[in-house]
Scaffold this active site. Sequence first.
Site, PDB file in Angstrom:
ATOM      1  N   CYS A 129       0.751  -1.223   0.012  1.00 36.87           N
ATOM      2  CA  CYS A 129      -0.048   0.002   0.075  1.00 36.87           C
ATOM      3  C   CYS A 129       0.976   1.400   0.139  1.00 36.87           C
ATOM      4  O   CYS A 129       1.401   1.695   1.188  1.00 36.87           O
ATOM      5  CB  CYS A 129      -0.970  -0.018   1.245  1.00 36.87           C
ATOM      6  SG  CYS A 129      -2.030   1.409   1.278  1.00 36.87           S
ATOM      7  N   CYS A 139      -4.688   5.205  -5.406  1.00 32.42           N
ATOM      8  CA  CYS A 139      -4.187   3.577  -4.925  1.00 32.42           C
ATOM      9  C   CYS A 139      -2.696   3.649  -5.685  1.00 32.42           C
ATOM     10  O   CYS A 139      -2.569   3.988  -6.811  1.00 32.42           O
ATOM     11  CB  CYS A 139      -4.824   2.792  -5.635  1.00 32.42           C
ATOM     12  SG  CYS A 139      -4.099   1.084  -5.311  1.00 32.42           S
TER      13      CYS A 139
HETATM   14  N1  LIG Z   1      -6.660  -3.059  -2.154  1.00 32.02           N
HETATM   15  C1  LIG Z   1      -4.969  -3.407  -2.451  1.00 32.02           C
HETATM   16  C2  LIG Z   1      -4.090  -2.693  -1.305  1.00 32.02           C
HETATM   17  C3  LIG Z   1      -4.294  -1.128  -1.571  1.00 32.02           C
HETATM   18  C4  LIG Z   1      -3.318  -0.610  -2.365  1.00 32.02           C
HETATM   19  C5  LIG Z   1      -2.955   0.908  -1.941  1.00 32.02           C
HETATM   20  N2  LIG Z   1      -4.341   1.772  -1.522  1.00 32.02           N
HETATM   21  C6  LIG Z   1      -1.859   1.582  -2.248  1.00 32.02           C
HETATM   22  O1  LIG Z   1      -1.839   2.967  -2.033  1.00 32.02           O
HETATM   23  O2  LIG Z   1      -1.040   0.964  -2.972  1.00 32.02           O
HETATM   24  C7  LIG Z   1      -4.847  -4.805  -2.378  1.00 32.02           C
HETATM   25  O3  LIG Z   1      -5.580  -5.562  -1.558  1.00 32.02           O
HETATM   26  O4  LIG Z   1      -3.729  -5.237  -3.042  1.00 32.02           O
END
Ligand SMILES: N[C@@H](CCC[C@H](N)C(=O)O)C(=O)O
Length: 293
Positions: free
Chosen positions: A76, A224
């Site tokens: 993340c 993300c």
């Molecule tokens: N939901 C994702 C992980 C989240 C990624 C995050 N918000 C970022 O900023 O990288 C998963 O389950 O892979």
Amino acid sequence: MAGPAPFAKMNGIGNEIIVADMRGRADRVSPRAALTLAADAATHFDQIMAIHDARTPGTDNFIEILNADGSSAQACGNGTRCVVQALAAETGKGIFTFETVAGILNARQHEDGLISVDMGKPRFGWQEIPLAEEFRDTRMIELQVGPIDAPVLHSPSAVSMGNPHAIFWVDRDVWSYELDRFGPLLENHPLFPERANITIAQVTGPDHLTIRTWERGAGLTRACGSAACAAAVAAARTRRTGCSVALTAPGGPLHVEWRDDDHVVLTGAAEWEFSGTFDPATGAWQRDAGSAA
Ligand SMILES: N[C@@H](CCC[C@H](N)C(=O)O)C(=O)O
């Protein structure tokens, strides 16, 4: 019973993050606590970043990542920036090394307040992403949404940034696609045995991408970080951009550099909102007295 743990509600350009301070204790944030906090409008989040004591010499902390549905995530980027900002404010340090289930991450806060996270090396092998069937070239895999002769979305690039990503390239404005409708179908498509984060990306300038992401385990998000990395790497791999890419997500700007040593560095802002304490077993929480609304 270890008692309540401190937390900070933060965001990384709109990616909603809870930074939970689990240092000095042996318990973990439970999936039940994650579901409770996610269901409350005040504490709703995309990811919890649970900071634990270091497990490995040479690292500052072990970070456990939970999605809003209580599942675990391996990476993340936006949440890691929030952790850096919280720990930098507490310790005065600017450079950190974290361990996650996906490996070691180095991160630093710059003088202008922006934070860079070395997200490690991308992986492109179909078994590494993972995909359920063999694709020799993951720059463009067979997958489509909509009528077979006029698909709305098709032929995504697939990338692992520690976590699985599919990037659909589009010609029209990213807001003209119903990501809230297609996101859940694609996240859970049988081609992705561990589900996937789904991004639509438009090339909006030389070395510039505009993206929207449906996150695995969290849904529509304003940003993300690992998806930004995956989109930038996939854009460079398909010759849509060079290796230094500016991105615009609904929550704001990010920069991604795919370096010559194959590491991907994500840079952007992080913001503190309020702090409180919570029960890591149940998710029952209280705002700190005087902490901003
Ligand atoms: N939901 C994702 C992980 C989240 C990624 C995050 N918000 C970022 O900023 O990288 C998963 O389950 O892979």
